[in-house]
Motif scaffolding. Structure first.
Motif, PDB file in Angstrom:
ATOM      1  N   GLY A   1       8.132   2.853  10.321  1.00 49.66           N
ATOM      2  CA  GLY A   1       7.243   2.885   9.172  1.00 49.66           C
ATOM      3  C   GLY A   1       7.044   4.318   8.708  1.00 49.66           C
ATOM      4  N   THR A   2       6.723   4.484   7.439  1.00 52.12           N
ATOM      5  CA  THR A   2       6.445   5.823   6.915  1.00 52.12           C
ATOM      6  C   THR A   2       5.675   5.717   5.614  1.00 52.12           C
ATOM      7  N   SER A   3       4.928   6.744   5.313  1.00 55.84           N
ATOM      8  CA  SER A   3       4.228   6.815   4.027  1.00 55.84           C
ATOM      9  C   SER A   3       4.926   7.808   3.101  1.00 55.84           C
ATOM     10  N   ILE A   4       6.044   8.362   3.542  1.00 58.19           N
ATOM     11  CA  ILE A   4       6.791   9.336   2.742  1.00 58.19           C
ATOM     12  C   ILE A   4       7.572   8.598   1.658  1.00 58.19           C
ATOM     13  N   ASN A   5       7.369   8.996   0.425  1.00 60.88           N
ATOM     14  CA  ASN A   5       8.046   8.373  -0.714  1.00 60.88           C
ATOM     15  C   ASN A   5       9.320   9.134  -1.022  1.00 60.88           C
TER      16      ASN A   5
ATOM     17  N   ILE B   1       7.625   7.582  11.067  1.00 64.18           N
ATOM     18  CA  ILE B   1       8.175   8.874  10.653  1.00 64.18           C
ATOM     19  C   ILE B   1       7.062   9.701  10.016  1.00 64.18           C
ATOM     20  N   ASN B   2       6.727  10.797  10.651  1.00 61.30           N
ATOM     21  CA  ASN B   2       5.661  11.665  10.149  1.00 61.30           C
ATOM     22  C   ASN B   2       6.187  12.761   9.221  1.00 61.30           C
ATOM     23  N   GLY B   3       7.412  13.180   9.435  1.00 60.89           N
ATOM     24  CA  GLY B   3       7.998  14.242   8.624  1.00 60.89           C
ATOM     25  C   GLY B   3       9.508  14.244   8.762  1.00 60.89           C
TER      26      GLY B   3
ATOM     27  N   SER C   1       0.801  -1.228   0.000  1.00 58.86           N
ATOM     28  CA  SER C   1       0.000   0.000   0.000  1.00 58.86           C
ATOM     29  C   SER C   1       0.833   1.278   0.000  1.00 58.86           C
ATOM     30  N   GLY C   2       2.001   1.202  -0.639  1.00 60.07           N
ATOM     31  CA  GLY C   2       2.832   2.381  -0.770  1.00 60.07           C
ATOM     32  C   GLY C   2       3.603   2.764   0.483  1.00 60.07           C
ATOM     33  N   ARG C   3       3.445   1.989   1.537  1.00 58.97           N
ATOM     34  CA  ARG C   3       4.178   2.276   2.765  1.00 58.97           C
ATOM     35  C   ARG C   3       5.605   1.744   2.669  1.00 58.97           C
ATOM     36  N   ARG C   4       6.453   2.271   3.520  1.00 57.68           N
ATOM     37  CA  ARG C   4       7.856   1.866   3.526  1.00 57.68           C
ATOM     38  C   ARG C   4       8.327   1.659   4.956  1.00 57.68           C
ATOM     39  N   MET C   5       9.306   0.772   5.094  1.00 60.02           N
ATOM     40  CA  MET C   5       9.991   0.594   6.368  1.00 60.02           C
ATOM     41  C   MET C   5      11.393   1.174   6.209  1.00 60.02           C
ATOM     42  N   VAL C   6      11.755   2.032   7.125  1.00 64.01           N
ATOM     43  CA  VAL C   6      13.047   2.704   7.072  1.00 64.01           C
ATOM     44  C   VAL C   6      13.908   2.220   8.237  1.00 64.01           C
ATOM     45  N   LEU C   7      15.143   1.914   7.919  1.00 65.75           N
ATOM     46  CA  LEU C   7      16.123   1.621   8.962  1.00 65.75           C
ATOM     47  C   LEU C   7      16.903   2.910   9.172  1.00 65.75           C
ATOM     48  N   LEU C   8      16.705   3.506  10.342  1.00 63.60           N
ATOM     49  CA  LEU C   8      17.276   4.822  10.640  1.00 63.60           C
ATOM     50  C   LEU C   8      18.288   4.696  11.778  1.00 63.60           C
TER      51      LEU C   8
END
Length: 253
Positions: free
Chosen positions: A35-39, A69-71, A17-24
């Protein structure tokens, strides 16, 4: 709970659904999955901060053991790393290695600033990228508290007749102890004083002080193999996706 942190993007994985998992790699919490929806391919400032080799500030929502991550905003983009294939692969290797070394949700400020220094120096470096990678690996072991013993025998503590380097024992070993070891052991290297001097030099200087250092190919190749074996044996880091490319650079040259 809403919070924010400075951080370095290690990896991003596309999910459903366009979501991503980021390793930060965050300054405040250490390595976290969020998790984030930022592309990252978007055009906004948050999208730019989600790209590889980016140092940014990230707005997080923490719910018990999960992060979102919201922003985000870019503090420094090391975009020029991507302009050279060899440089890009060397930096990819360092990100991958760092990610494997870091524990989840454990602060690691020394490693955090070490990685920032590495990316900053590498962006400006024009050649001999592998030398800086080796320096980073040694400094990473130093930060992690797992450096080889270089001032005395790792077995008996003697400072006399140091003749070999043992991966298993974790450092130099003397002639008396080598006679008790299996001399056919592939993880024992005949002592090369140039290698030992380089390891000590790496330890005694900051990464920034090493920014112009360039090792000879033969020494560089041997040090690569020793560090590869050392990370595999002591940190159980045996296979990295980008490793073959980096190891192959010295062999081609």
């Amino acid at each position: 709970m809403y919070t924010d942190t400075e951080g370095i993007i290690l990896k991003q994985i596309k999910t459903v659904s366009g979501r991503r998992m980021v390793l930060l790699f965050s300054k405040k919490f250490g390595k976290i999955s969020a998790g984030t929806s930022i592309n990252e391919k978007g055009k906004g400032k948050s999208a730019l901060a989600m790209r590889p080799f980016t140092y940014g500030k990230y707005e997080l929502y923490k719910n018990r053991d999960t992060y979102h991550i919201n922003g985000a905003e870019v503090l420094k983009s090391y975009y020029r790393i991507g302009e050279d294939v060899e440089k890009y692969m060397c930096c990819s290797y360092v990100l991958e290695l760092t990610e494997r070394v870091l524990a989840e949700d454990a602060k690691a400020p020394e490693i955090f600033y070490l990685l920032l220094d590495f990316l900053s120096i590498m962006e400006e470096r024009k050649k001999k990228f592998e030398t800086l990678v080796l320096a980073y690996q040694v400094k990473l072991l130093q930060c992690y508290g797992n450096m080889p013993k270089l001032d005395a025998c790792a077995c008996c503590g003697s400072t006399e007749n140091l003749t070999d380097f043992s991966i298993k024992e974790g450092g130099l070993i003397c002639k008396a102890c080598i006679l008790q070891e299996n001399t056919n052991d592939a993880l024992i290297y005949e002592l090369n004083f140039a290698i030992v001097d380089i390891l000590r030099y790496f330890l005694q200087n900051s990464l920034k002080a090493l920014k112009s250092l360039a090792l000879e190919e033969s020494v560089q190749g041997q040090l690569q193999q020793i560090l590869k074996d050392y990370f595999a044996y002591h940190l159980d880091i045996k296979t990295l996706k980008s490793e073959g490319f980096v190891m192959g650079l010295s062999q081609k040259k």
